[in-house]
Write an enzyme that holds these catalytic residues in place. Structure first.
Site, PDB file in Angstrom:
ATOM      1  CE  LYS A   1      -7.540   0.005   6.038  1.00 37.90           C
ATOM      2  NZ  LYS A   1      -8.435   0.292   4.916  1.00 37.90           N
TER       3      LYS A   1
ATOM      4  CB  CYS B   1      -3.791   3.191  -1.727  1.00 39.08           C
ATOM      5  SG  CYS B   1      -4.931   4.556  -1.481  1.00 39.08           S
TER       6      CYS B   1
ATOM      7  CG  HIS C   1      -1.949   0.988   1.327  1.00 37.90           C
ATOM      8  ND1 HIS C   1      -1.708   2.308   1.664  1.00 37.90           N
ATOM      9  CD2 HIS C   1      -3.301   0.902   1.129  1.00 37.90           C
ATOM     10  CE1 HIS C   1      -2.842   2.984   1.666  1.00 37.90           C
ATOM     11  NE2 HIS C   1      -3.823   2.158   1.342  1.00 37.90           N
TER      12      HIS C   1
ATOM     13  CD  GLN D   1      -7.012  -4.179   3.825  1.00 36.62           C
ATOM     14  OE1 GLN D   1      -7.981  -4.938   3.895  1.00 36.62           O
ATOM     15  NE2 GLN D   1      -7.151  -2.870   3.734  1.00 36.62           N
TER      16      GLN D   1
ATOM     17  CG  ASP E   1       0.381  -2.386   6.189  1.00 40.66           C
ATOM     18  OD1 ASP E   1      -0.605  -2.477   6.942  1.00 40.66           O
ATOM     19  OD2 ASP E   1       0.349  -1.764   5.108  1.00 40.66           O
TER      20      ASP E   1
END
Length: 418
Positions: free
Chosen positions: A238, A376, A135, A215, A212
């Site tokens: 999220k 993104c 991202h 997600q 990261d």
């Protein structure tokens, strides 16, 4: 299917109808009374009533600043804020709540590490290793750092399925590598990266790893201690929590050695005009009045997910992904983008002769919310030779009937645009 409860009080089967009743936004009708089919969960998830009510209750009954007041409301607010941190620490398997830093989200968490750990440890000629599926929030902070320090990025390729080339990653790790920053899950493709193996590979060379998890946290059971990652980042919105709140987890020895990110407020121990000494973890990185209601709302979201049972949620989402993958094959000219063997419930696709934006606009008019564009992840789209995709991202409250509605709508889109 009715839910059953095990001896710990956790739900062991998944009743999606009962779950959907917890989310008021899902029951609205739009565009001439069409039921909303919300399939944009990788961008943000809807919020359960318990999270909404917890935030409302804070502002109605506990609203005060934290950690600096001796009065009743300040004590209530401080206790609730600190309890939220403990809930998050338990949720991700952090050894101690002091290793959990509240930020505005994944983006700020990554920027914090780049601005503190990065500035201290990255110099001219050094390298930071990323993947081609990152991202923008896990690219741009490192680019800025490299420009400042005279360092460079090394990018690990992915294949046509969206699978990371682990051999190339291993070759990218050199004596000049100062950090690996990698997505746990691709937001554009749903690919689950083998972060445990990547961390082991990097640590064998003494290289720290930032993951990261924006997600991943809503789909996978994450235990940062077992992963042995050095930093882990994610966003509350999220995972059914509020916007504007997120988490940076870091190993204690790294956080202790890092300089503060911002100055002022709760991050100080003592200030004189000659010298300032800084507060202990985690407060050293939480300057000023934090997003108190957001942290408390995130704690409520964590408690909600715990109550559902993470294994039951994961199993349900896997089944929904399989069903959606099969049903989408029925749409003429549709091609799935991102077919990794291990992925979460994200379905990116293109349709021959149909621009993603046009498809997304028509789907919206039919009451179906999807995301279109580069998500993104422009370097990934460039790698795949695409301007963008249509992305339907599924959550624990989506149903087979909603997948059927999407497929039926896509058939209509094809008839209208081709």
């Amino acid at each position: 299917m009715p839910a059953s409860v095990d001896s710990t009080g956790l739900q062991t089967t998944f009743d999606v109808a009962r779950v959907r009743a917890d989310f008021p936004a899902l029951h609205q009708r739009i565009y001439d009374g069409r039921p909303l089919v919300y399939l944009d969960n990788a961008a943000t998830t809807q919020k359960p009533q318990v999270v909404i009510e917890r935030i409302r209750d804070f502002y109605m009954r506990e609203n005060a600043n934290i950690h600096r007041g001796v009065h009743y409301l300040s004590q209530l607010a401080s206790d609730a804020y600190d309890e939220a941190r403990r809930l998050v620490a338990d949720f991700i398997g952090a050894p101690d709540p002091s290793q959990v830093i509240f930020t505005r989200g994944t983006t700020e968490s990554i920027n914090l590490v780049a601005a503190t750990y990065g500035r201290r440890h990255v110099g001219e000629g050094d390298e930071i290793v990323l993947s081609a599926m990152e991202h923008h929030s896990n690219i741009v902070p490192w680019q800025l750092l490299c420009e400042e320090k005279g360092a460079r990025l090394r990018v690990v390729p992915v294949d046509e399925r969206g699978v990371l080339d682990l051999e190339a990653l291993e070759r990218s790790l050199t004596e000049r590598t100062r950090l690996v920053a990698i997505a746990h899950v691709s937001n554009a493709l749903g690919t689950v990266n083998p972060v445990r193996e990547i961390i082991r590979m990097a640590h064998a060379r003494g290289i720290p790893v930032l993951v990261d998890g924006a997600q991943a946290i809503q789909h996978l059971e994450v235990n940062v201690a077992e992963l042995d990652c050095d930093f882990y980042c994610f966003s509350g919105h999220k995972m059914y929590g509020p916007t504007g709140i997120g988490i940076l987890y870091g190993k204690a020895e790294l956080l202790e050695a890092m300089p503060p990110y911002q100055g002022g407020g709760d991050m100080i121990e003592r200030v004189t005009f000659e010298r300032t000494t800084f507060n202990r973890l985690p407060y050293k990185f939480e300057a000023g009045t934090p997003h108190i209601a957001g942290a408390i709302g995130l704690g409520a979201a964590v408690a909600y997910l715990n109550g559902l049972g993470r294994a039951a949620v994961a199993h349900y989402e896997d089944e929904l992904l399989r069903y959606a993958t099969e049903r989408l094959q029925d749409v003429p000219g549709l091609r799935l983008i991102g077919t990794a063997p291990h992925k979460v419930s994200v379905l990116s696709f293109v349709i021959d002769g149909v621009h993603p934006y046009d498809a997304g606009t028509l789907l919206d008019q039919m009451g179906i919310a999807v995301r279109t564009g580069h998500h993104c992840a422009q370097p990934l789209m460039d790698r795949l030779g695409l301007p963008g995709t249509i992305r339907a991202s599924l959550a624990l409250y989506n149903t087979r009937e909603e997948i059927d509605a999407l497929v039926e709508a896509l058939h209509r889109v094809v008839r209208m645009l081709r």
